[in-house]
Design a protein around this motif. Structure first.
Motif, short mmCIF file in Angstrom:
data_model
loop_
_atom_site.label_atom_id
_atom_site.label_comp_id
_atom_site.label_asym_id
_atom_site.label_seq_id
_atom_site.Cartn_x
_atom_site.Cartn_y
_atom_site.Cartn_z
N LEU A 1 14.97 -26.97 -2.04
CA LEU A 1 15.81 -26.05 -0.96
C LEU A 1 16.14 -26.69 0.57
CD1 LEU A 1 17.30 -23.07 -0.43
CD2 LEU A 1 15.72 -22.39 0.00
N HIS A 2 17.86 -26.83 0.73
CA HIS A 2 17.88 -27.20 1.99
C HIS A 2 18.11 -25.98 2.93
CE1 HIS A 2 17.11 -31.20 0.39
NE2 HIS A 2 17.61 -31.22 -0.55
N VAL A 3 17.72 -26.03 4.39
CA VAL A 3 18.04 -26.03 5.65
C VAL A 3 19.11 -26.27 6.38
CG1 VAL A 3 17.62 -23.75 7.48
CG2 VAL A 3 15.80 -24.17 5.07
N ASP A 4 20.72 -25.89 6.36
CA ASP A 4 21.49 -26.06 7.21
C ASP A 4 21.92 -25.73 8.12
OD1 ASP A 4 23.62 -28.67 7.57
OD2 ASP A 4 24.97 -27.85 6.27
N ARG A 5 21.87 -25.85 9.80
CA ARG A 5 22.27 -25.20 10.67
C ARG A 5 23.20 -26.16 11.80
NH1 ARG A 5 16.30 -23.71 11.32
NH2 ARG A 5 16.12 -21.67 9.84
N GLN A 6 23.69 -24.69 12.27
CA GLN A 6 24.23 -25.47 13.51
C GLN A 6 24.86 -24.47 14.25
OE1 GLN A 6 28.84 -24.60 12.36
NE2 GLN A 6 29.14 -25.98 13.78
N VAL A 7 24.24 -25.03 15.24
CA VAL A 7 23.77 -24.02 16.42
C VAL A 7 25.02 -24.32 17.77
CG1 VAL A 7 22.34 -24.45 18.33
CG2 VAL A 7 21.57 -25.06 16.18
N ILE A 8 25.77 -23.12 18.09
CA ILE A 8 26.40 -23.35 19.42
C ILE A 8 26.35 -22.90 20.36
CG2 ILE A 8 28.92 -23.54 20.07
CD1 ILE A 8 29.90 -23.88 17.02
N GLY A 9 26.16 -22.95 21.55
CA GLY A 9 25.66 -22.11 22.47
C GLY A 9 26.41 -23.11 24.14
N CYS A 10 26.21 -21.89 25.42
CA CYS A 10 27.14 -22.73 26.17
C CYS A 10 26.59 -21.82 27.16
CB CYS A 10 28.49 -22.13 26.24
SG CYS A 10 29.45 -20.84 25.88
N SER A 11 26.67 -21.82 28.41
CA SER A 11 26.88 -21.33 29.55
C SER A 11 27.72 -21.75 31.13
CB SER A 11 25.61 -21.79 29.80
OG SER A 11 25.62 -22.68 30.82
N ASP A 12 27.96 -21.18 32.26
CA ASP A 12 28.65 -21.36 33.34
C ASP A 12 29.00 -22.93 32.64
OD1 ASP A 12 29.90 -19.00 33.88
OD2 ASP A 12 28.08 -18.97 34.77
N HIS A 13 27.64 -23.69 33.41
CA HIS A 13 27.60 -25.11 33.48
C HIS A 13 27.22 -25.91 32.47
CE1 HIS A 13 27.90 -23.48 37.28
NE2 HIS A 13 26.82 -22.51 36.96
N ASP A 14 26.95 -25.75 31.45
CA ASP A 14 26.05 -26.54 30.31
C ASP A 14 26.97 -26.07 28.71
OD1 ASP A 14 24.97 -28.57 29.06
OD2 ASP A 14 22.85 -27.68 29.06
N GLY A 15 26.60 -26.56 27.70
CA GLY A 15 27.23 -26.54 26.45
C GLY A 15 26.06 -27.13 25.81
N GLU A 16 26.03 -26.93 23.71
CA GLU A 16 25.47 -27.07 22.90
C GLU A 16 26.30 -26.94 21.37
OE1 GLU A 16 21.46 -28.07 21.33
OE2 GLU A 16 21.54 -26.18 22.92
N GLN A 17 26.46 -28.05 21.28
CA GLN A 17 26.81 -28.05 19.28
C GLN A 17 25.94 -29.03 19.01
OE1 GLN A 17 30.89 -27.12 18.60
NE2 GLN A 17 29.72 -27.47 16.75
N ALA A 18 25.17 -28.61 17.89
CA ALA A 18 24.11 -29.48 17.05
C ALA A 18 24.58 -29.32 15.05
CB ALA A 18 22.98 -29.29 17.55
N TYR A 19 24.35 -30.20 14.65
CA TYR A 19 23.83 -29.71 13.10
C TYR A 19 22.58 -30.36 12.79
CZ TYR A 19 28.59 -28.91 13.58
OH TYR A 19 30.37 -28.76 13.08
N ASN A 20 21.97 -29.31 12.46
CA ASN A 20 20.64 -29.65 11.73
C ASN A 20 20.02 -29.12 10.49
OD1 ASN A 20 18.60 -29.67 14.51
ND2 ASN A 20 20.52 -28.20 14.62
#
Length: 82
Positions: A1-20
């Motif tokens: 069993l594998h755990v596949d995640r996508q993370v998307i986040g933001c603020s006024d000045h920053d952002g993030e997107q990642a795949y794990n």
């Protein structure tokens, strides 16, 4: 069993997107350098993400920031309870 995640986040000045995958970061968007990064060690079979993944991450940031603005407008009259 594998755990596949996508993370998307933001603020006024920053952002993030990642795949794990299984807790290991496989790809992330570097919004300063304006490119996708695949920080995988050289001793594994390298997973490459399709062309356009970074551009999709930029589009997701626009949506995230728009949603953030909508949420702030909708929540501005809510009182904080102690």
């Amino acid at each position: 069993l594998h755990v596949d995640r996508q993370v998307i986040g933001c603020s006024d000045h920053d952002g993030e997107q990642a795949y794990n995958l299984d807790g290991e970061e496989m790809w992330f968007a570097d919004f300063i350098k304006r490119e996708g990064v695949e920080p995988q060690p050289p001793f594994i079979d390298h997973i490459t993400y399709v062309d356009g993944t970074y551009q999709g991450a930029e589009a997701n940031q626009h949506v995230c920031k728009s949603n953030l603005d909508v949420s702030r407008t909708a929540m501005k009259d809510f009182k904080i309870e102690d």
